[in-house]
Design an enzyme around this catalytic site. Structure first.
Site, PDB file in Angstrom:
ATOM      1  CD  GLU A  15       0.097   1.354   3.297  1.00 32.95           C
ATOM      2  OE1 GLU A  15      -0.229   2.276   2.682  1.00 32.95           O
ATOM      3  OE2 GLU A  15       0.712   1.070   4.230  1.00 32.95           O
ATOM      4  CB  ALA A  18       0.208   9.939   2.631  1.00 29.06           C
ATOM      5  CG  PHE A 115       8.710  14.413   0.198  1.00 26.55           C
ATOM      6  CD1 PHE A 115       8.907  13.727   1.191  1.00 26.55           C
ATOM      7  CD2 PHE A 115       7.265  14.423  -0.400  1.00 26.55           C
ATOM      8  CE1 PHE A 115       8.045  13.125   1.857  1.00 26.55           C
ATOM      9  CE2 PHE A 115       6.393  13.625   0.247  1.00 26.55           C
ATOM     10  CZ  PHE A 115       6.614  12.831   1.371  1.00 26.55           C
ATOM     11  N   GLY A 123       9.518  12.016  10.524  1.00 22.27           N
ATOM     12  CA  GLY A 123       9.083  10.792  11.599  1.00 22.27           C
ATOM     13  C   GLY A 123       8.169  10.114  10.761  1.00 22.27           C
ATOM     14  CB  CYS A 126       6.287   4.591   6.355  1.00 25.51           C
ATOM     15  SG  CYS A 126       4.588   3.914   6.679  1.00 25.51           S
ATOM     16  CD  GLN A 128      14.452   5.392  12.559  1.00 22.20           C
ATOM     17  OE1 GLN A 128      14.767   6.731  12.445  1.00 22.20           O
ATOM     18  NE2 GLN A 128      14.642   4.976  13.654  1.00 22.20           N
ATOM     19  CE  LYS A 129       7.108   0.022   8.970  1.00 24.67           C
ATOM     20  NZ  LYS A 129       6.990  -0.416   7.585  1.00 24.67           N
TER      21      LYS A 129
END
Length: 312
Positions: A15, A18, A115, A123, A126, A128-129
């Site tokens: 998916e 946002a 962006f 933060g 999504c 960082q992971k």
């Protein structure tokens, strides 16, 4: 085959929603991605989406391409944030303005404008992971340069949060001990109550290590969540977090008698406040540290604030 005559195939259908715009993203996706090894199974899922998504936006790939595309999309978005944030530090030293730089490079059709907003850092659950997932997969295959390259995006993000906190301390005469700092925003982005990996948590942690008193106002985040986020870090006892941090439901109460305001989330309502009234009720000189470059148009410096924005 399940052994009772039913055979099934695994498909990958990541998916790309946002937070804050999830329903729009579902109705009108940039693309739908379906990965699988069995053409009939892939087609069956294509047919489901085809009832509302134009066929040219439905992409089919093999399983690994689909999985990696999801991680790579988030990695590229996060990389753009870390890239402009890296430049923001250079702008502060050289006298450039990061908004002007972002506008100049964003008009290049190969780069595009999205962006490229310098900030206190990204933060959310999504970015960082997914980058760490990419790093892990690369390391698993012994691709250490690839892993190191993507890890640097997170290193830069952590640096930006730390730098923002350090700048608050240095600007306020090298001590925030016992000073009241009002946080406007705790969520990781506007229009959501999600605080996962929010920059606010880490900026607060750094300031609490310096014995600051923090008062938090966020239109959607509960006090319970703020304390849970700080307790989870384990930097100090829950009692200490509650002694040093309070959470209020009114922005004017949060900023009253504050030595400084730190803007951590880009909530639109912050722009509409009566900033003259806020200034009058703050300690002097009144400092504002704008971690989202949100309030520049309000001309806070002209109103008598000591106004600091990232990348200026």
């Amino acid at each position: 085959n399940t052994g009772n005559g039913v055979s099934f195939h695994i498909l990958s259908n990541p998916e790309f929603l946002a937070e804050g715009t999830a329903i729009q993203d579902l109705h009108n996706p940039d693309r739908v991605l379906i990965g699988g090894e069995n053409p009939e199974a892939v087609q069956a899922l294509v047919d489901v989406y085809a009832s509302w998504v134009p066929p040219e936006r439905i992409l089919t790939t093999n399983l690994w391409s689909s999985e990696l595309s999801k991680l790579t999309a988030n990695a590229f978005l996060a990389q753009r944030v870390s890239s402009i944030n890296a430049i923001s530090e250079l702008c502060e030293r050289t006298g450039a303005n990061v908004d002007e730089v972002a506008r100049a490079i964003g008009t290049d059709s190969r780069i595009g404008p999205k962006f490229l907003k310098a900030s206190v850092g990204f933060g959310g659950s999504c970015f960082q992971k997914d980058i760490l997932n990419l790093v892990y997969i690369a390391r698993t295959y012994g691709l250490h340069e690839v892993a190191h390259y993507w890890e640097q995006v997170i290193t830069m993000n952590d640096h930006q949060k730390r730098r923002f906190a350090d700048n608050i301390v240095q600007t306020m005469y090298n001590t925030v001990s016992g000073k009241k700092i009002a946080f406007l925003g705790w969520a990781f982005k506007k229009d959501t109550n999600d605080t996962r990996e929010s920059a606010a948590i880490y900026v607060a942690d750094a300031l609490l290590n310096e014995e600051a008193n923090i008062v938090v106002y966020d239109p959607k985040v509960s006090a319970q969540q703020v304390y849970a986020d700080l307790d989870y870090l384990g930097s100090r006892s829950p009692e200490e977090n509650r002694r040093l941090v309070s959470v209020v439901n009114d922005p004017y109460q949060a900023t009253r008698q504050a030595h400084a305001i730190a803007v951590l989330t880009e909530w639109d309502e912050f722009k509409t406040y009566d900033w003259n009234s806020i200034r009058e009720n703050m300690m002097k000189p009144p400092f504002v540290f704008d971690g989202r470059k949100l309030l520049a148009a309000n001309r806070l410096a002209d109103m008598g604030f000591q106004y600091y924005a990232i990348g200026e």
